[in-house]
Each structure stands twice: as structure tokens, then as C-alpha cells.
Scaffold this active site. Structure first.
Site, mmCIF file in Angstrom:
data_model
loop_
_atom_site.group_PDB
_atom_site.id
_atom_site.type_symbol
_atom_site.label_atom_id
_atom_site.label_comp_id
_atom_site.label_asym_id
_atom_site.label_seq_id
_atom_site.Cartn_x
_atom_site.Cartn_y
_atom_site.Cartn_z
ATOM 1 N N PHE A 44 0.809 -1.224 0.000
ATOM 2 C CA PHE A 44 0.000 0.000 0.000
ATOM 3 C C PHE A 44 0.837 1.267 0.000
ATOM 4 O O PHE A 44 0.358 2.331 -0.389
ATOM 5 C CB PHE A 44 -1.000 0.011 1.168
ATOM 6 N N GLY A 47 1.284 3.687 -3.276
ATOM 7 C CA GLY A 47 0.377 4.764 -3.640
ATOM 8 C C GLY A 47 -0.138 5.582 -2.478
ATOM 9 O O GLY A 47 -0.897 6.527 -2.676
ATOM 10 N N HIS A 48 0.277 5.270 -1.247
ATOM 11 C CA HIS A 48 -0.287 5.962 -0.080
ATOM 12 C C HIS A 48 0.811 6.356 0.892
ATOM 13 O O HIS A 48 0.953 5.719 1.933
ATOM 14 C CB HIS A 48 -1.282 5.041 0.618
ATOM 15 N N PHE A 49 1.549 7.257 0.708
ATOM 16 C CA PHE A 49 1.702 8.199 -0.389
ATOM 17 C C PHE A 49 3.127 8.088 -0.871
ATOM 18 O O PHE A 49 4.012 7.894 -0.041
ATOM 19 C CB PHE A 49 1.399 9.618 0.077
ATOM 20 N N VAL A 54 2.367 6.527 4.422
ATOM 21 C CA VAL A 54 1.560 6.453 5.638
ATOM 22 C C VAL A 54 0.622 5.257 5.499
ATOM 23 O O VAL A 54 -0.015 5.077 4.459
ATOM 24 C CB VAL A 54 0.739 7.752 5.831
#
EC number: 4.2.1.59
Length: 146
Positions: A44, A47-49, A54
Site C-alpha cells: 500500500f 500509492g499511499h503516499f 503512511v
């Protein structure tokens, strides 16, 4: 108290969605403390971030729900089969207090508050050290599936 091999016997989740690495405390039918070691290799974080990774809050809640599932299966004294599944059915009072970043160890504290009408209600707090990352009331139910 419970290593990853025992966790894999109780939870149906697998990579990349298994969010409990170890159980460090367990009081049958009462409470559980588990950990999730958060690394930069989590899918994850792509893309986050990208510039400030985070852990998504919803995944912190899912980690608490998985710890609740472990507490429930242990309490019943049986391992899940292909015919039994714990479903996450509700959440109340979710609050996010601090970001969780690569390198953090998420400590998952879950206690069983009550069982009523087949609904298990838990209080959950996820921490990094002494700092609360998120908290919520989590509701789950067990279903027999065909």
C-alpha cells in the site's frame, strides 16, 4: 504467545492482507495484544503516499479486526474450517490520532466487550509505542458458509 504459523491456522487472510505478525498476550475470552511490523515493503505504500508513506487508517482498523478474530477463534477453542468465517460487520467511534509510517511497530490491543445475538463487540486501540494511532469499537459475527 502465538507465532505466525499459529496465526495462519486461525486467520484466512494471506499476503498482502494478513496484518497480524505475532500475538504477545492472550487472555482467553477477554483480551489480546498483537503486533504488526510495518515495513517500507508493504504494497500500500506505493500509492499511499509515494513521497510520504503512511499506513491507511482503514488497514489499521482491519488489523484490529484480525486481532479480534484471533481472540474469538481462541475463545471458542476451535480452528476455523472452510465452513466458518468471521465477518467484520460494523465499526463505531473510529478515530485516527497519529500516522503510522515504515519502521513502526503497530501494537494492537483488543478486548471483548460483549456478545449479543451472535454479534461480538470489541474495543480496539492501535498504538506505536505509547502513542495511540487509532481506536474504535469493532463488531464481528461468525457465519457458516456453504
Amino acid at each position: 504467545m502465538m507465532d505466525i504459523h499459529q496465526i495462519l491456522k486461525l486467520l484466512p487472510h494471506r499476503y498482502p492482507f494478513l496484518l497480524v505478525d505475532r500475538v504477545v498476550e492472550l487472555e482467553r475470552g477477554e483480551r489480546i495484544q498483537a503486533i504488526k511490523n510495518v515495513t517500507i515493503n508493504e504494497p500500500f505504500f506505493t500509492g499511499h503516499f509515494p513521497n510520504r508513506p503512511v499506513m491507511p487508517g482503514v488497514l489499521m482498523l482491519e488489523a484490529l479486526a484480525q486481532a479480534a478474530g484471533l481472540l474469538s477463534f481462541d475463545m471458542m477453542g476451535e480452528a476455523p474450517g472452510d465452513d466458518k468465517v468471521f465477518y467484520f460487520v460494523g465499526i463505531d467511534g473510529a478515530r485516527f490520532k497519529r500516522p503510522v509510517e515504515p519502521g513502526d511497530q503497530l501494537i494492537l490491543d483488543v478486548k471483548l466487550d460483549r456478545i449479543k445475538g451472535g454479534i461480538y463487540k470489541f474495543g480496539g486501540v492501535a498504538r506505536v509505542g505509547d502513542s495511540v494511532a487509532c481506536e474504535a469499537e469493532i463488531m464481528c459475527t461468525m457465519r457458516t458458509v456453504a
